[in-house]
Scaffold this motif. Structure first.
Motif, short mmCIF file in Angstrom:
data_model
loop_
_atom_site.label_atom_id
_atom_site.label_comp_id
_atom_site.label_asym_id
_atom_site.label_seq_id
_atom_site.Cartn_x
_atom_site.Cartn_y
_atom_site.Cartn_z
N LYS A 36 28.12 -38.56 -88.70
CA LYS A 36 28.65 -38.96 -87.39
C LYS A 36 27.59 -38.81 -86.30
O LYS A 36 27.49 -39.65 -85.41
CB LYS A 36 29.90 -38.14 -87.06
CG LYS A 36 31.00 -38.31 -88.08
CD LYS A 36 32.09 -39.19 -87.60
CE LYS A 36 33.15 -39.29 -88.69
NZ LYS A 36 34.33 -39.95 -88.26
N THR A 39 25.27 -41.73 -86.71
CA THR A 39 25.97 -42.93 -86.24
C THR A 39 25.94 -43.00 -84.72
O THR A 39 25.64 -44.05 -84.14
CB THR A 39 27.44 -42.92 -86.75
OG1 THR A 39 27.43 -42.89 -88.18
CG2 THR A 39 28.20 -44.14 -86.27
N GLU A 117 35.15 -45.84 -93.46
CA GLU A 117 34.58 -44.54 -93.80
C GLU A 117 35.27 -43.98 -95.03
O GLU A 117 36.39 -44.39 -95.37
CB GLU A 117 34.69 -43.56 -92.64
CG GLU A 117 36.12 -43.18 -92.29
CD GLU A 117 36.20 -42.23 -91.12
OE1 GLU A 117 35.32 -41.36 -90.99
OE2 GLU A 117 37.15 -42.35 -90.35
N TYR A 138 29.42 -39.36 -98.20
CA TYR A 138 30.32 -39.79 -97.14
C TYR A 138 29.66 -40.98 -96.44
O TYR A 138 28.49 -40.93 -96.07
CB TYR A 138 30.55 -38.66 -96.13
CG TYR A 138 31.42 -39.07 -94.98
CD1 TYR A 138 32.79 -39.25 -95.14
CD2 TYR A 138 30.87 -39.30 -93.73
CE1 TYR A 138 33.58 -39.64 -94.08
CE2 TYR A 138 31.65 -39.68 -92.66
CZ TYR A 138 33.01 -39.85 -92.84
OH TYR A 138 33.79 -40.25 -91.79
N ASN A 140 30.00 -43.98 -93.33
CA ASN A 140 30.62 -44.30 -92.05
C ASN A 140 29.98 -45.56 -91.49
O ASN A 140 28.75 -45.64 -91.38
CB ASN A 140 30.42 -43.13 -91.08
CG ASN A 140 31.17 -43.30 -89.79
OD1 ASN A 140 32.36 -43.58 -89.79
ND2 ASN A 140 30.48 -43.12 -88.68
#
Length: 155
Positions: A36, A39, A117, A138, A140
């Motif tokens: 995150k 991102t 995600e 993970y 995203n």
């Protein structure tokens, strides 16, 4: 009495070594936070600045036993600290060494285009050990961009 002291010492040393091993392993919570963060950096500071940091082996997106990577939504690698020679290569058809083989990049792209995600499981090489291991990453999607950001945990 010596035997009890020896056993106690062995147990304590074993616990210390176990704690050191776990201290070097990343958690799912840390992975999500770093993905995150990357991102957000792409969105706020732009791709050039973000990719420069993501590609830096000593940067903030390489920590413990993992790192952040970025693909575009066609499956082309655009940022990776340990395989700069693969940047610009489309890996959508890459198959891992699972039995049966999986297509992790395709799964990541499909996930990013769909739910936006989530987690993808596959076999990948640990960067510092060069050993093939089970990995769960993970993924995203970067809002408003043709990119996905990922990082994973080696199992």
């Amino acid at each position: 009495m010596r035997r009890i002291i020896t056993i106690t010492l062995v147990v304590v040393l074993g616990l210390c070594f176990a704690a050191l091993a776990f201290a070097d392993s990343v958690t799912k919570k840390e992975v999500i936070a770093k993905v995150k963060e990357a991102t957000t950096m792409i969105t706020k500071e732009g791709q050039d600045a973000a990719f420069k940091e993501i590609n830096n082996k000593k940067g903030k997106f390489v920590w413990k036993d993992t790192y952040v990577f970025v693909f575009d939504l066609e499956g082309t690698l655009v940022a990776h600290p340990f395989t700069p020679h693969n940047i610009g290569n489309n890996q959508i058809n890459f198959r891992d060494k699972s039995d049966p083989p999986r297509q992790p990049v395709k799964a990541m792209v499909d996930l990013a285009k769909g739910k936006g995600e989530g987690w993808v499981k596959y076999m990948w090489y640990k960067p510092r050990e060069k050993t093939l291991s089970q990995k769960i990453s993970y993924i995203n999607r970067v809002p408003g961009q043709n990119l996905l950001v990922g990082a994973g945990i080696y199992e």
